[in-house]
Design an enzyme around this catalytic site. Structure first.
Site, PDB file in Angstrom:
ATOM      1  N   LYS B  89       0.812  -1.227   0.000  1.00 36.57           N
ATOM      2  CA  LYS B  89       0.000   0.000   0.000  1.00 36.57           C
ATOM      3  C   LYS B  89       0.844   1.275   0.000  1.00 36.57           C
ATOM      4  O   LYS B  89       0.456   2.302  -0.559  1.00 36.57           O
ATOM      5  CB  LYS B  89      -0.933   0.011   1.213  1.00 36.57           C
ATOM      6  N   GLU B 111      -9.649   6.804   2.823  1.00 32.56           N
ATOM      7  CA  GLU B 111     -10.583   5.804   3.334  1.00 32.56           C
ATOM      8  C   GLU B 111      -9.779   4.568   3.688  1.00 32.56           C
ATOM      9  O   GLU B 111      -8.694   4.360   3.154  1.00 32.56           O
ATOM     10  CB  GLU B 111     -11.628   5.455   2.265  1.00 32.56           C
ATOM     11  N   SER B 377       1.521  -9.831  -1.168  1.00 30.69           N
ATOM     12  CA  SER B 377       1.217  -8.401  -1.034  1.00 30.69           C
ATOM     13  C   SER B 377       1.310  -7.857   0.379  1.00 30.69           C
ATOM     14  O   SER B 377       1.538  -6.671   0.570  1.00 30.69           O
ATOM     15  CB  SER B 377      -0.188  -8.134  -1.592  1.00 30.69           C
TER      16      SER B 377
END
Lengths: 256, 394
Positions: B89, B111, B377
């Site tokens: 991220k 968000e 990930s």
């Protein structure tokens, strides 16, 4: 077939116009017809019938809640059209449907326009249908079925873009009063009244109705000092929440 | 055929910017500037430097020897779990915060669902000294207490989204409403390849570093740039977009996107958008979307909070429709089993989202000579409570 002259005749009347928004299916599923008839009898000039959506991202808490309750009550696009089936037997003032694009897309945009025309709906307000996509893909359908499409402008909209929106509009322009979602309280400050005046001075082809933040006689008068009319939504829904649908006249009498 | 965005912001039938006029000036400002800014040498220098020194890139491409032996094929793991903050991220939040600064914005909103993107945003805001407000569903705040605490330690304000179903899609609605209310000074850092154009393309470009590194690393290790398979999990789809990006036009590379089936596609408790979704509009983008016949957006379910989004990024919707990518869905139980299996086989505890991607190894037959790259990930620290409850580890 019904034609969009109805809105345009109304806009030519020599008075400031009051338009009222409500969420169809709220407070009760079958209040739609009662609310519309009461609003007309109270002297309202135009009505925006809200087609509820699960994710209304331009709306504040009041309309979010009323939409959610309406959906919980069982409101659907088909039910709304059934409720409106014979509305033109009793109601003469312009009626618009305001809703987000996804439910209309699922219904089929042409089917939706066709049903609106059959019922006698005069126009649509679809906040998340962008101008360019409307022109490229859907304008011909609105024209085929005689529907007015209403676009929004805000205090941040550039002059060029306002001119562009004016050039593709064929009814009125929905002037969002401030940088805000629906349902803000309080009177308008200097920056907003300056904005109202700035737009008035642009001498646009289409008249403007101010919406978002109109909640009483004071804000209605502020908004319509320069604009042709104003739209009340959240404040009316709050009134319905507290008073139900039997005394709508009292709410309107306090505005006009 | 191109699988990238066209000049109008569409991937085939999907994408665009279906936004209310209130958002137009901000989204248009971004659209006109994002490529220009991203291509400036000064921006690239700062971005690359931070990826190296702060994020810890390049992340290893690790040959998983024991796993490969078990499945009789060559499995490489792209170790995004080793990025600062524990997942891919941050590649995106570093990029977007630099862009926000170039645009002169002083207030950052985001968000978050599970809290990973919220933490990655709070982190870069602390790094840059910018105000940070993260919207998070009220229910998710309760489910993900450690990430809420992390965001607060990093100086962010966490605002509960109390509307609708009180989860990720509502947190996204609230962030969009905040942006409408604060159009001048605020920048919205979206965490996935979703939202109005240019967000899906911009986020994919920031995450594309993943596949760019895979190519270089494979060349070094295998003397070839292109693997036979790239596999990644998809919620909104940002890690997958990054892992697929530089292989989209290489037909020799088979692409597999893995969605969360939840309790099973037929159970009504699922997040497998490609199987259950229809074309529609969510958060300003035309894409595949889980919804009722009447066009109301439905609430997805997955045991992994990072995959329970009712839509999928428009790039992925197009990869699905054009059959460029194969879409598979993996149940909660299959994913949880793989969380444990990867831990015991390779000594790596994956995020539950990531564990879904590994379950493909049981669904497809690979050749001994195949090179299979799985995008790892995120790490599983954040999911420890879910693992503890599921496997009764205490």
């Amino acid at each position: 077939m019904h034609h969009n002259s109805s809105i345009n005749d109304k806009l030519k009347e020599d008075k400031k116009l009051l338009s009222i928004y409500f969420s169809a299916g709220y407070p009760n599923l079958n209040d739609t017809k009662t609310i519309i008839e009461s609003l007309e009898n109270s002297g309202v000039d135009m009505i925006e019938i809200g087609l509820p959506f699960s994710d209304p991202l331009a709306d504040g808490p009041t309309i979010q809640e009323s939409s959610q309750i309406a959906l919980h009550n069982g409101m659907t696009t088909n039910i709304l059209f059934q409720q409106l089936e014979n509305i033109r037997e009793t109601v003469k003032i312009p009626l618009l449907i305001m809703g987000y694009f996804n439910p209309i897309l699922q219904y089929g945009v042409e089917n939706f326009c066709k049903r609106c025309a059959e019922i006698g709906i005069d126009g649509l307000i679809i906040p998340d249908l962008p101008v360019d996509i409307y022109i490229e893909n859907y304008k011909f359908l609105f024209e085929k079925y005689g529907l007015v499409n209403v676009f929004l402008i805000t205090p941040q909209t550039s002059e060029d873009r306002i001119r562009y929106i004016d050039s593709v509009s064929n009814g009125f322009i929905y002037m969002v009063s401030s940088a805000s979602v629906t349902g803000n309280q309080g009177i308008f400050g200097e920056s907003q009244t300056n904005y109202f005046e700035r737009i008035a001075n642009m001498k646009l082809k289409n008249p403007q109705l101010v919406g978002f933040g109109i909640n009483d006689k004071t804000t209605f008068n502020q908004a319509t000092k320069f604009a042709k009319g104003a739209i009340i939504g959240s404040a009316f829904i709050k009134f319905l929440k507290e008073n139900g649908v039997n005394t709508i006249d009292n709410f309107i009498k306090n505005i006009i | 055929m191109s699988y990238n965005v066209n000049e109008k912001g569409f991937y085939g039938d999907f994408g665009g910017a279906f936004i209310p006029e209130m958002l137009y000036p901000n989204v248009e400002e971004l659209r006109q500037n994002y490529l220009k800014i991203m291509q400036e040498p000064e921006f690239q220098k700062e971005f690359q430097q931070l990826l190296v020194d702060y994020v810890g890139r390049p992340t290893p491409l690790y040959f998983a020897k024991r796993l490969s032996a078990l499945y009789n094929t060559k499995i490489y793991l792209k170790r995004e779990d080793l990025c600062h903050t524990g997942a891919h991220k941050i590649n995106n939040t570093i990029g977007q915060i630099l862009l926000a600064k170039k645009l002169g914005k002083t207030r950052i909103i985001a968000e978050t669902g599970a809290g990973q993107h919220g933490v990655a945003t709070a982190t870069v805001c602390a790094l840059m000294g910018l105000e940070c407000i993260v919207y998070m569903g009220e229910i998710d705040i309760k489910r993900q207490a450690p990430n809420v605490a992390r965001m607060k330690m990093l100086g962010a304000e966490v605002r509960p989204a109390t509307s609708g179903s009180k989860t990720l899609k509502d947190a996204t609605n609230e962030a969009i409403r905040d942006w409408i209310n604060n159009p001048e000074n605020t920048y919205y850092i979206i965490g996935s390849v979703v939202g109005p154009h240019p967000y899906p393309d911009m986020v994919a470009r920031f995450q594309a570093v993943i596949s760019s590194e895979i190519k270089h690393q494979l060349l070094e290790k295998e003397n070839r740039e292109n693997p036979d398979y790239v596999i990644a999990c998809v919620g909104g789809g940002s890690n997958a977009a990054g892992a697929f990006y530089h292989f989209l036009d290489k037909k020799v590379v088979k692409i597999i996107a893995v969605e969360a089936a939840g309790k099973g596609i037929e159970t009504g408790e699922s997040a497998a958008t490609s199987a259950l979704g229809k074309i529609g509009i969510i958060h300003g983008s035309k894409t595949l979307l889980m919804q009722t016949d009447d066009g109301q957006i439905t609430e997805p379910y997955s045991i992994s909070a990072g995959l329970d989004y009712p839509g999928v990024g428009p790039m992925h919707a197009n990869l699905f429709q054009t059959k460029r990518a194969e879409f598979l869905s993996i149940t909660d139980d299959e994913a949880m089993k793989w969380g444990l299996k990867l831990s015991k086989t390779e000594g790596i505890i994956p995020a539950i989202e990531t564990a879904h991607a590994f379950a493909v190894l049981d669904k497809k037959k690979f050749q001994p000579s195949d090179i299979v790259v799985i995008n790892l990930s995120g790490r599983g620290d954040k999911d420890l409570n879910t693992y503890i409850d599921y496997f009764k580890l205490t």
